[in-house]
Design a protein around this motif. Structure first.
Motif, PDB file in Angstrom:
ATOM      1  N   MET A   1      18.474  15.973  37.295  1.00 39.78           N
ATOM      2  CA  MET A   1      17.720  15.552  35.914  1.00 39.78           C
ATOM      3  C   MET A   1      17.985  16.346  34.809  1.00 39.78           C
ATOM      4  N   ILE A   2      18.071  15.896  33.703  1.00 39.71           N
ATOM      5  CA  ILE A   2      18.214  16.525  32.501  1.00 39.71           C
ATOM      6  C   ILE A   2      16.979  16.661  31.686  1.00 39.71           C
ATOM      7  N   ILE A   3      16.489  18.053  31.410  1.00 31.50           N
ATOM      8  CA  ILE A   3      15.501  18.222  30.881  1.00 31.50           C
ATOM      9  C   ILE A   3      15.766  18.862  29.582  1.00 31.50           C
ATOM     10  N   ILE A   4      15.154  18.170  28.505  1.00 34.85           N
ATOM     11  CA  ILE A   4      15.304  18.794  27.031  1.00 34.85           C
ATOM     12  C   ILE A   4      14.235  19.717  26.541  1.00 34.85           C
ATOM     13  N   PRO A   5      14.042  20.939  26.617  1.00 41.68           N
ATOM     14  CA  PRO A   5      12.830  21.641  26.063  1.00 41.68           C
ATOM     15  C   PRO A   5      12.968  21.353  24.353  1.00 41.68           C
ATOM     16  N   ALA A   6      11.627  20.867  24.046  1.00 39.43           N
ATOM     17  CA  ALA A   6      11.397  20.463  22.709  1.00 39.43           C
ATOM     18  C   ALA A   6      10.356  21.042  21.895  1.00 39.43           C
ATOM     19  N   ARG A   7      10.579  22.398  21.443  1.00 42.01           N
ATOM     20  CA  ARG A   7       9.267  23.183  20.690  1.00 42.01           C
ATOM     21  C   ARG A   7       9.524  22.737  19.436  1.00 42.01           C
ATOM     22  N   LEU A   8       8.468  22.241  18.852  1.00 39.20           N
ATOM     23  CA  LEU A   8       8.264  21.635  17.409  1.00 39.20           C
ATOM     24  C   LEU A   8       8.554  22.761  16.321  1.00 39.20           C
ATOM     25  N   ASN A   9       8.031  24.062  16.460  1.00 39.32           N
ATOM     26  CA  ASN A   9       8.174  24.756  15.470  1.00 39.32           C
ATOM     27  C   ASN A   9       9.404  25.716  15.583  1.00 39.32           C
ATOM     28  N   SER A  10      10.048  25.835  14.540  1.00 44.98           N
ATOM     29  CA  SER A  10      11.484  26.673  14.631  1.00 44.98           C
ATOM     30  C   SER A  10      11.481  27.576  13.328  1.00 44.98           C
ATOM     31  N   SER A  11      11.475  28.734  13.642  1.00 46.94           N
ATOM     32  CA  SER A  11      11.392  29.869  12.348  1.00 46.94           C
ATOM     33  C   SER A  11      12.635  29.658  11.618  1.00 46.94           C
ATOM     34  N   ARG A  12      13.692  29.092  11.829  1.00 48.23           N
ATOM     35  CA  ARG A  12      14.895  29.184  10.732  1.00 48.23           C
ATOM     36  C   ARG A  12      15.116  27.524  10.118  1.00 48.23           C
ATOM     37  N   GLU A  14      12.476  24.446   9.878  1.00 49.01           N
ATOM     38  CA  GLU A  14      11.094  23.823  10.310  1.00 49.01           C
ATOM     39  C   GLU A  14      11.252  22.458  10.776  1.00 49.01           C
ATOM     40  N   ASN A  15      10.626  22.134  12.015  1.00 50.69           N
ATOM     41  CA  ASN A  15      10.402  20.861  12.607  1.00 50.69           C
ATOM     42  C   ASN A  15      12.030  20.395  12.713  1.00 50.69           C
ATOM     43  N   LYS A  16      12.722  21.142  12.899  1.00 52.16           N
ATOM     44  CA  LYS A  16      14.665  20.730  12.802  1.00 52.16           C
ATOM     45  C   LYS A  16      14.547  19.277  13.918  1.00 52.16           C
ATOM     46  N   ILE A  17      13.892  19.310  15.258  1.00 50.18           N
ATOM     47  CA  ILE A  17      14.082  18.476  16.123  1.00 50.18           C
ATOM     48  C   ILE A  17      13.704  17.183  15.650  1.00 50.18           C
ATOM     49  N   LEU A  18      12.993  17.133  14.616  1.00 48.48           N
ATOM     50  CA  LEU A  18      12.503  15.858  14.057  1.00 48.48           C
ATOM     51  C   LEU A  18      13.313  15.213  13.021  1.00 48.48           C
ATOM     52  N   VAL A  19      14.251  16.101  12.484  1.00 50.41           N
ATOM     53  CA  VAL A  19      14.950  15.666  11.382  1.00 50.41           C
ATOM     54  C   VAL A  19      16.045  14.506  11.636  1.00 50.41           C
ATOM     55  N   ASP A  20      16.336  13.683  10.741  1.00 50.53           N
ATOM     56  CA  ASP A  20      16.986  12.330  10.917  1.00 50.53           C
ATOM     57  C   ASP A  20      18.555  12.561  11.188  1.00 50.53           C
ATOM     58  N   ILE A  21      18.965  12.201  12.342  1.00 51.18           N
ATOM     59  CA  ILE A  21      20.426  11.852  12.607  1.00 51.18           C
ATOM     60  C   ILE A  21      20.895  10.724  12.872  1.00 51.18           C
ATOM     61  N   LEU A  22      21.567  10.098  11.874  1.00 46.57           N
ATOM     62  CA  LEU A  22      22.232   8.573  11.968  1.00 46.57           C
ATOM     63  C   LEU A  22      20.869   7.928  12.383  1.00 46.57           C
TER      64      LEU A  22
END
Length: 241
Positions: A1-12, A14-22
């Motif tokens: 199984m592939i598990i992706i840890p996805a913490r919303l807050n990022s100090s460097r 902000e909310n980088k895992i939600l930014v638009d990629i294509l």
């Protein structure tokens, strides 16, 4: 199984895992990138990310907001999912939207090999050859290997130091992909957080500080983790233009 840890807050970034990629949020782009290899689960501390995952057809589990590392987060997710001790778990960072499937497959294959041979290895990860110029970047982690392709040390510093300077010196750049069995994942997360882990802010040093082995596989990859807005701009130049 592939598990992706996805913490919303990022100090460097902000909310980088939600930014638009294509046209997709970064975490979803990463999940789709690796979904051909195995089942993908997103482990997060955000109901927004849970709902986003469901919208795009991915399973997600809510985990504690108190975790200090992505590996601790995926361990909680693995427990929630009731995975067996010998199940293979691959930790793919949410900020790797362009990671190649061949890279993940090499890590999976090495974990399977370790299982079959019962080798005394806690974690499998991977590295690629990088230039001296790229090695100057502290966001790009470097790794030193022994003669058996096990990690000796990881650092944000430019290691090893070349006393006799060579203009074309090459370095080993670490990619933040980790392979475990459920058993070794549990063992890792029970280890005390180490001094070097705190200094470098690199969770894999916890294993080395506690005398555990990390096997490394060499890969070819253009991908890199997106830690800053500049990283995102650089990645889009490489993979889009």
């Amino acid at each position: 199984m592939i598990i992706i840890p996805a913490r919303l807050n990022s100090s460097r970034f902000e909310n980088k895992i939600l930014v638009d990629i294509l046209g997709l949020p970064m975490v979803i782009k990463t999940a789709k990138q690796v979904s051909s290899l195995d089942e993908v689960v997103i482990a997060t501390d955000s109901i927004e990310v849970v709902n986003l995952a469901k919208k795009h057809g991915f399973k997600a589990v809510m985990t504690s907001s108190e975790h200090q590392s992505g590996t601790d987060r995926i361990n909680e997710a693995a427990n929630i999912l009731n995975l067996a001790d010998d199940d293979i778990i691959i930790n793919v960072q949410a900020d790797e939207p362009f990671i190649e499937t061949e890279v993940i497959q090499k890590v999976i294959d090495r974990v399977k090999d370790i299982k079959s041979k019962n080798e005394d290895i806690m974690i499998v990860s991977c590295y690629k050859t990088i230039s001296s110029e790229l090695a100057d970047d502290p966001n790009l982690v470097k790794v030193i290997l022994d003669d058996y392709f096990n990690a000796i040390y990881f650092s944000r510093a430019k290691i090893p130091y070349h006393r006799d300077h060579y203009e074309h010196s090459l370095y080993n750049g670490h990619l933040g992909i980790y392979g475990f069995t459920k058993k070794t994942l549990d063992e890792f997360c029970k280890l005390p957080i180490s001094k070097l882990e705190k200094i470098e802010k690199l969770e894999q040093l916890r294993a080395l500080d506690n005398g555990k082995k990390i096997a490394m596989v060499k890969v070819e990859s253009k991908s890199f983790g997106i830690d800053t807005e500049q990283d995102l701009k650089n990645a889009l130049k490489v993979f889009v233009n």
